[in-house]
Design a protein around this motif. Sequence first.
Motif, short mmCIF file in Angstrom:
data_model
loop_
_atom_site.label_atom_id
_atom_site.label_comp_id
_atom_site.label_asym_id
_atom_site.label_seq_id
_atom_site.Cartn_x
_atom_site.Cartn_y
_atom_site.Cartn_z
N MET A 1 0.84 -1.17 0.00
CA MET A 1 0.00 0.00 0.00
C MET A 1 0.89 1.25 0.00
N LYS A 2 0.63 2.16 -0.91
CA LYS A 2 1.42 3.38 -1.01
C LYS A 2 0.85 4.44 -0.06
N LEU A 3 1.74 5.00 0.75
CA LEU A 3 1.33 6.05 1.68
C LEU A 3 1.23 7.38 0.95
N THR A 4 0.29 8.20 1.37
CA THR A 4 0.15 9.54 0.82
C THR A 4 0.01 10.53 1.96
N GLY A 5 0.12 11.80 1.65
CA GLY A 5 -0.10 12.85 2.63
C GLY A 5 0.86 12.80 3.80
N MET A 6 0.30 12.97 5.00
CA MET A 6 1.13 13.02 6.19
C MET A 6 1.77 11.67 6.48
N GLY A 7 1.12 10.57 6.07
CA GLY A 7 1.72 9.25 6.24
C GLY A 7 3.02 9.13 5.47
N ALA A 8 3.02 9.63 4.24
CA ALA A 8 4.23 9.60 3.42
C ALA A 8 5.30 10.52 4.01
N SER A 9 4.87 11.67 4.53
CA SER A 9 5.82 12.61 5.14
C SER A 9 6.47 12.00 6.38
N LEU A 10 5.66 11.35 7.20
CA LEU A 10 6.20 10.72 8.41
C LEU A 10 7.16 9.60 8.03
N SER A 11 6.78 8.81 7.04
CA SER A 11 7.66 7.73 6.58
C SER A 11 8.99 8.29 6.08
N SER A 12 8.91 9.41 5.35
CA SER A 12 10.13 10.06 4.85
C SER A 12 11.01 10.52 6.00
N GLN A 13 10.39 11.07 7.05
CA GLN A 13 11.17 11.50 8.22
C GLN A 13 11.84 10.30 8.89
N MET A 14 11.12 9.21 9.00
CA MET A 14 11.64 8.03 9.68
C MET A 14 12.78 7.37 8.89
N GLU A 15 12.76 7.53 7.57
CA GLU A 15 13.79 6.94 6.72
C GLU A 15 15.10 7.74 6.74
N GLN A 16 15.08 8.88 7.39
CA GLN A 16 16.26 9.74 7.43
C GLN A 16 16.70 9.94 8.89
N PRO A 17 17.24 8.88 9.50
CA PRO A 17 17.65 9.01 10.90
C PRO A 17 18.73 10.07 11.06
N GLY A 18 18.63 10.80 12.12
CA GLY A 18 19.60 11.85 12.40
C GLY A 18 19.20 13.20 11.84
N THR A 19 18.34 13.22 10.85
CA THR A 19 17.95 14.48 10.23
C THR A 19 16.91 15.22 11.06
N TYR A 20 15.96 14.50 11.63
CA TYR A 20 14.86 15.12 12.34
C TYR A 20 14.90 14.89 13.86
N GLU A 21 15.86 14.10 14.34
CA GLU A 21 15.91 13.72 15.76
C GLU A 21 16.09 14.91 16.69
N GLU A 22 16.77 15.95 16.24
CA GLU A 22 17.01 17.10 17.11
C GLU A 22 15.80 18.03 17.20
N LEU A 23 14.80 17.82 16.34
CA LEU A 23 13.61 18.66 16.38
C LEU A 23 12.65 18.19 17.45
N SER A 24 11.93 19.12 18.03
CA SER A 24 10.93 18.76 19.02
C SER A 24 9.72 18.13 18.33
N PHE A 25 8.85 17.52 19.11
CA PHE A 25 7.63 16.93 18.57
C PHE A 25 6.82 17.98 17.82
N ARG A 26 6.69 19.15 18.41
CA ARG A 26 5.92 20.23 17.80
C ARG A 26 6.52 20.65 16.45
#
Length: 130
Positions: free
Chosen positions: A1-26
């Motif tokens: 199943m292909k993710l779209t929208g925020m699901g795809a964005s979240l998946s993209s963030q998770m695939e790039q460890p170290g890139t988003y880890e320093e950002l807060s949840f907000r």
Amino acid sequence: MKLTGMGASLSSQMEQPGTYEELSFRERLTLLVTRESLERDQRKQKRLLQKARLRLETSVHDIDYQPARNLEPSRIAQLNQNEWVHRGQNLLITGPGGYGKTLWIVHWVTMPARRVCSGQLILATALDCK
């Protein structure tokens, strides 16, 4: 199943460890919501442009300011700000054939700033001025 929208964005963030880890949840959530909003705007604009069935693609860089056309760059720049659209005013473009009237209309219709506006294009070969 292909993710779209925020699901795809979240998946993209998770695939790039170290890139988003320093950002807060907000901050990460803001990135997801912003991307979703941008994608929705792009889909809406694409749908409206398809509905318009325009046969040309133009940009402000396509303007030909030959002296014979009697175009004032400052006036064109003023019209390009679209204040007349936001004031609900009409714009009547007249002139001889081959002077770029249709190109200008297509340009204004396709401007991203106008994606929330609708309009009507009326082509007339001659005006009855009795």
